[in-house]
Design an enzyme around this catalytic site. Structure first.
Site, short mmCIF file in Angstrom:
data_model
loop_
_atom_site.label_atom_id
_atom_site.label_comp_id
_atom_site.label_asym_id
_atom_site.label_seq_id
_atom_site.Cartn_x
_atom_site.Cartn_y
_atom_site.Cartn_z
N ALA A 244 0.82 -1.23 0.00
CA ALA A 244 0.00 0.00 0.00
C ALA A 244 0.84 1.27 0.00
CB ALA A 244 -0.93 0.00 1.20
N ALA A 245 2.12 1.15 -0.38
CA ALA A 245 2.98 2.33 -0.36
C ALA A 245 2.45 3.41 -1.30
CB ALA A 245 4.41 1.94 -0.73
N GLY A 246 2.00 3.01 -2.48
CA GLY A 246 1.43 3.98 -3.43
C GLY A 246 0.16 4.62 -2.91
#
Length: 302
Positions: A244-246
């Protein structure tokens, strides 16, 4: 407090740890199996809420246990779920995710109720949109719903941030109505139909996109806006799970921009949030608080 409206997907992530990403035809023996709340829309909503935004979600889940769990999770993050519909005829969307030892992931999504999100669902939320500061979108719901949301935002003069993922071609008309477009390199080249990032940037800007923020993973981001073309380096962290970094990047950028911060400063917030998210397992459990994001920004500026 910045008011952010998110129209998008809500999934349950089914995650398996693997020593390496499987090749076609290869069976890999995995390790731990875990379930985490996910979906690009819900992840970005949670990221924005933890950044201090007042967040409302428009989307759909199924009339099943996953759906109940996901709605409860949004509520616990203080996200308004008035416009999240429980669809008794369709299962909740799921994502099957294999996370390799180096933190990189492979994802397969079964959209379920997400692909029933409609133009009507969006227009039913027009009262809240009229009173919002920013609209945040992705592409895990039908294009009709995305276009309806953009049209409403333009009618109410609300800035639109579009994370064009999963990658697909988009109309020039739609892109011209987006205030900030946040693709990664692959998504950018696919929507532009080009084979180099520079040519893709040139083409997308010629279509009328006002601000382009290209995320480059561990290499940071490239911001192209009003004569500025700047590379922003990434924070150095040890990646555990980049799932979920983006989404952390987009949620944090959206809140900072909705608060009136200049684009480059808003990107700083996004970069810090994305870096922190990559250091923890799971999608929504990894999304950082505002304090953590601001502390990382301060420490990097020392």
């Amino acid at each position: 407090m910045a008011k952010v409206l998110v129209v998008g997907s809500i999934n349950m992530d089914l995650v398996v740890r693997v020593p390496h990403s499987p090749s076609p035809g290869e069976t890999v023996l995995g390790g731990d199996f875990e379930t985490f709340p996910g979906g690009k829309g819900a992840n970005q909503a949670v990221a924005a809420a933890r950044m201090g935004g007042e967040v409302t979600m428009v989307g759909r889940v199924g009339g099943d246990n996953f759906g109940d769990t996901l709605i409860q999770g949004l509520i616990e993050d203080n996200i308004k779920t008035t416009y999240v519909i429980k669809d008794s005829e369709t299962p909740t969307g799921i994502a099957m995710i294999a996370v390799a030892a180096n933190g990189e992931n492979m994802i397969v999504v079964a959209s379920g109720a997400n692909y029933k999100v409609s133009e009507v669902d969006v227009t039913n939320a027009r009262e809240i949109m009229r009173d919002t500061d920013l609209l945040l979108l992705q592409l895990e719901c039908p294009m009709e719903a995305v276009m309806a949301a953009i049209d409403l935002a333009k009618a109410y003069d609300i800035p639109v941030v579009l994370n064009p993922a999963p990658a697909q071609p988009l109309s020039q008309t739609l892109l011209a109505n987006v205030d900030i477009l946040t693709p990664n390199e692959t998504e950018l080249m696919m929507l532009a139909g080009e084979y180099t990032v520079d040519k893709a940037i040139e083409k997308v800007l010629s279509w009328g996109t006002k601000n382009l923020v290209v995320t480059l993973g561990a290499n940071g981001a490239r911001v192209v806006t009003e004569g500025v073309d700047r590379h922003i380096p990434a924070h150095e962290v040890t990646a555990v799970d980049t799932t979920a970094a983006g989404d952390a990047f987009n949620g944090a950028l959206a809140v900072a921009y909705a608060e009136g911060k200049p684009l480059l400063e808003a990107v700083d917030y996004g970069m810090a949030a994305g870096a922190l998210a990559a250091t923890h397992r799971g999608a929504q459990p990894s999304l950082p608080t505002r304090d953590a994001v601001e502390n990382l920004i301060k420490s990097s500026h020392v």
